[in-house]
Design a protein around this motif. Structure first.
Motif, PDB file in Angstrom:
ATOM      1  N   THR A  87       0.867  -1.173   0.000  1.00  0.00           N
ATOM      2  CA  THR A  87       0.000   0.000   0.000  1.00  0.00           C
ATOM      3  C   THR A  87       0.910   1.231   0.000  1.00  0.00           C
ATOM      4  O   THR A  87       2.138   1.106  -0.113  1.00  0.00           O
ATOM      5  CB  THR A  87      -0.965   0.002   1.196  1.00  0.00           C
ATOM      6  OG1 THR A  87      -1.876   1.105   1.056  1.00  0.00           O
ATOM      7  CG2 THR A  87      -0.241   0.134   2.517  1.00  0.00           C
ATOM      8  N   SER A 102       1.176   5.677   1.382  1.00  0.00           N
ATOM      9  CA  SER A 102       0.604   6.898   1.940  1.00  0.00           C
ATOM     10  C   SER A 102       0.912   8.015   0.966  1.00  0.00           C
ATOM     11  O   SER A 102       2.042   8.142   0.486  1.00  0.00           O
ATOM     12  CB  SER A 102       1.183   7.200   3.321  1.00  0.00           C
ATOM     13  OG  SER A 102       2.570   7.465   3.243  1.00  0.00           O
ATOM     14  N   SER A 155       1.133   8.357   6.934  1.00  0.00           N
ATOM     15  CA  SER A 155       2.073   7.244   7.085  1.00  0.00           C
ATOM     16  C   SER A 155       1.980   6.609   8.469  1.00  0.00           C
ATOM     17  O   SER A 155       2.000   5.376   8.608  1.00  0.00           O
ATOM     18  CB  SER A 155       3.502   7.732   6.828  1.00  0.00           C
ATOM     19  OG  SER A 155       3.669   8.118   5.482  1.00  0.00           O
ATOM     20  N   ILE A 172      -1.259   4.516   8.644  1.00  0.00           N
ATOM     21  CA  ILE A 172      -1.170   3.262   7.899  1.00  0.00           C
ATOM     22  C   ILE A 172      -0.307   2.251   8.644  1.00  0.00           C
ATOM     23  O   ILE A 172      -0.651   1.062   8.739  1.00  0.00           O
ATOM     24  CB  ILE A 172      -0.641   3.526   6.480  1.00  0.00           C
ATOM     25  CG1 ILE A 172      -1.730   4.231   5.657  1.00  0.00           C
ATOM     26  CG2 ILE A 172      -0.216   2.230   5.798  1.00  0.00           C
ATOM     27  CD1 ILE A 172      -1.294   4.637   4.280  1.00  0.00           C
ATOM     28  N   CYS A 200      -2.304   0.720  11.449  1.00  0.00           N
ATOM     29  CA  CYS A 200      -3.317  -0.216  10.951  1.00  0.00           C
ATOM     30  C   CYS A 200      -2.691  -1.535  10.522  1.00  0.00           C
ATOM     31  O   CYS A 200      -3.187  -2.618  10.866  1.00  0.00           O
ATOM     32  CB  CYS A 200      -4.067   0.403   9.773  1.00  0.00           C
ATOM     33  SG  CYS A 200      -5.159   1.773  10.188  1.00  0.00           S
ATOM     34  N   LEU A 250      -8.221  -0.024   7.568  1.00  0.00           N
ATOM     35  CA  LEU A 250      -7.366   0.909   6.837  1.00  0.00           C
ATOM     36  C   LEU A 250      -8.132   2.096   6.270  1.00  0.00           C
ATOM     37  O   LEU A 250      -7.629   3.231   6.237  1.00  0.00           O
ATOM     38  CB  LEU A 250      -6.686   0.140   5.706  1.00  0.00           C
ATOM     39  CG  LEU A 250      -5.473   0.738   5.008  1.00  0.00           C
ATOM     40  CD1 LEU A 250      -4.334   0.946   5.985  1.00  0.00           C
ATOM     41  CD2 LEU A 250      -5.043  -0.189   3.864  1.00  0.00           C
ATOM     42  N   THR A 256      -8.426   6.404   4.941  1.00  0.00           N
ATOM     43  CA  THR A 256      -7.183   6.891   5.516  1.00  0.00           C
ATOM     44  C   THR A 256      -7.279   8.399   5.739  1.00  0.00           C
ATOM     45  O   THR A 256      -8.170   9.067   5.195  1.00  0.00           O
ATOM     46  CB  THR A 256      -6.003   6.605   4.583  1.00  0.00           C
ATOM     47  OG1 THR A 256      -6.067   7.477   3.453  1.00  0.00           O
ATOM     48  CG2 THR A 256      -5.996   5.150   4.121  1.00  0.00           C
TER      49      THR A 256
END
Length: 372
Positions: free
Chosen positions: A180, A182, A229, A232, A235, A280, A283
């Protein structure tokens, strides 16, 4: 009624067409409902009766070169015959500077009062219909103009017809290997900066963005990206192992650049991707901090409904390949015009005119496709 999704991954020369020709896409109430499911997902910013999660179950799938998506192709014929208009529940709104100024003052005051560390304010703009410009032509123009982005054209009776050119991966991978990112902070390229790029061969291995001599990021953008960031990381630590972060670095998206960090991780069990997505999403890049309070505030106070803007979309196949992208740089294609969407993150030191200009720069990604 038939529903379809046509998408092209970043830097690819091929597009994938998926169509469900019988029945309706499944309507789901939450991310968690995606556990153990497969198909093409179209998710709203926040699910309700008018905006459920839509999961297409394609019985037609075709991957072909983008250059073969000509007017005489079978894909073009299907799209021409089965593109849906605006849902009856959607009301198109022209969000002007006056509406944005009111929203900004409201949102920003709650940041200054300490209710939020960050919150995202979005807006909607309307553009008149361009005669003779089909949804497929808009998709092809987007593929040509934005080779670095995920391009998708999605049409369902429930959600309407949407085109997106988005830079932001929400979740990508298969089996145990996942990634993934950010993404936050926005700057428009001008002059010699338009020569800047991070090609796919070196993406994730460039110089950190704030030390780039040509593109200099301010404290507000660096802080905003750090919020995302950190969120994330927190999570992913609940689900993932072998978590690695790289960045931040500068990523180009059209004529804009953003600050990006990449996360690679391992999932011991990919049958619970819905639970991970539930944790998640959304965000701080599209919502705020703290998440639940920010989302509730947005739903109560934002001038225009986001609908499927700032949700996510893409193929969900946990064992063979998942590519879910946040639905940014969006337009809803209506029979009487286009609804364009854009937003930006507000912090305590945000300035209204600068934030308005950022949304204008983001709206240009879609407006440019409507120009001759």
């Amino acid at each position: 009624m038939p529903a379809y999704a046509l998408y092209r991954l970043p830097y690819s020369q091929e597009a994938t067409f998926m169509a469900q020709t019988t029945g309706e896409p499944d309507e789901l109430p939450s991310c968690a409902s995606l556990n153990g499911r497969e198909g093409f997902v179209m998710a709203p910013f926040s699910a309700d009766k008018q905006h459920p999660y839509l999961l297409l179950q394609p019985d037609m799938t075709e991957t072909l070169p983008v250059l073969q998506l000509t007017a005489g192709s079978s894909v073009a014929a299907f799209i021409g015959a089965h593109t849906h208009g605006r849902p009856a529940t959607e009301r198109p709104l022209q969000g002007d500077l006056r509406h944005y100024t009111i929203d900004f003052a409201n949102f920003h005051s709650h940041i200054q009062q300490g209710e939020f560390s960050k919150i995202v304010l979005a807006r909607q703009a309307r553009e008149p219909l361009k005669a003779g410009l089909s949804p497929l032509q808009l998709f092809l123009k987007a593929c040509q103009a934005y080779p670095r982005l995920f391009i998708a054209l999605i049409s369902t009776r429930r959600g309407g017809t949407w085109l997106m050119s988005t830079p932001e991966i929400l979740l990508s991978g298969k089996e145990k290997e996942w990634s993934t990112m950010s993404l936050a902070g926005t700057m428009r390229l001008t002059g010699q900066q338009l020569n800047f790029d991070v090609p796919p061969s070196i993406e994730g291995h460039s110089t950190p963005a704030h030390s780039n001599p040509d593109i200099r990021w301010g404290i507000k953008d660096i802080q905003e990206q750090r919020f995302v960031s950190t969120y994330i990381t927190e999570c992913l630590e609940r689900y993932a192992s072998s978590l690695h972060e790289h960045g931040p670095y500068t990523m180009r998206a059209g004529d804009l650049v953003h600050l990006r960090s990449d996360f690679a991780f391992t999932l011991p069990d990919c049958s619970h991707l819905g639970d991970l997505l539930q944790t998640l999403y959304p965000t701080p890049a599209v919502c705020g901090v703290p998440k639940d309070a920010a989302r509730d505030f947005i739903l109560r106070n934002e001038y225009a409904s986001r609908s499927y803007y700032s949700g996510f979309a893409g193929p969900l196949y946990p064992e063979t390949g998942t590519h879910l992208y946040v639905s940014l740089r969006c337009m809803r294609i209506d029979s009487d015009g286009y609804s364009l969407f854009a937003g930006g993150g507000l912090l305590a030191d945000s300035v209204m005119k600068q934030e308005w200009d950022e949304t204008e720069a983001k709206l240009h990604t879609m407006r440019a496709l409507l120009e001759e």
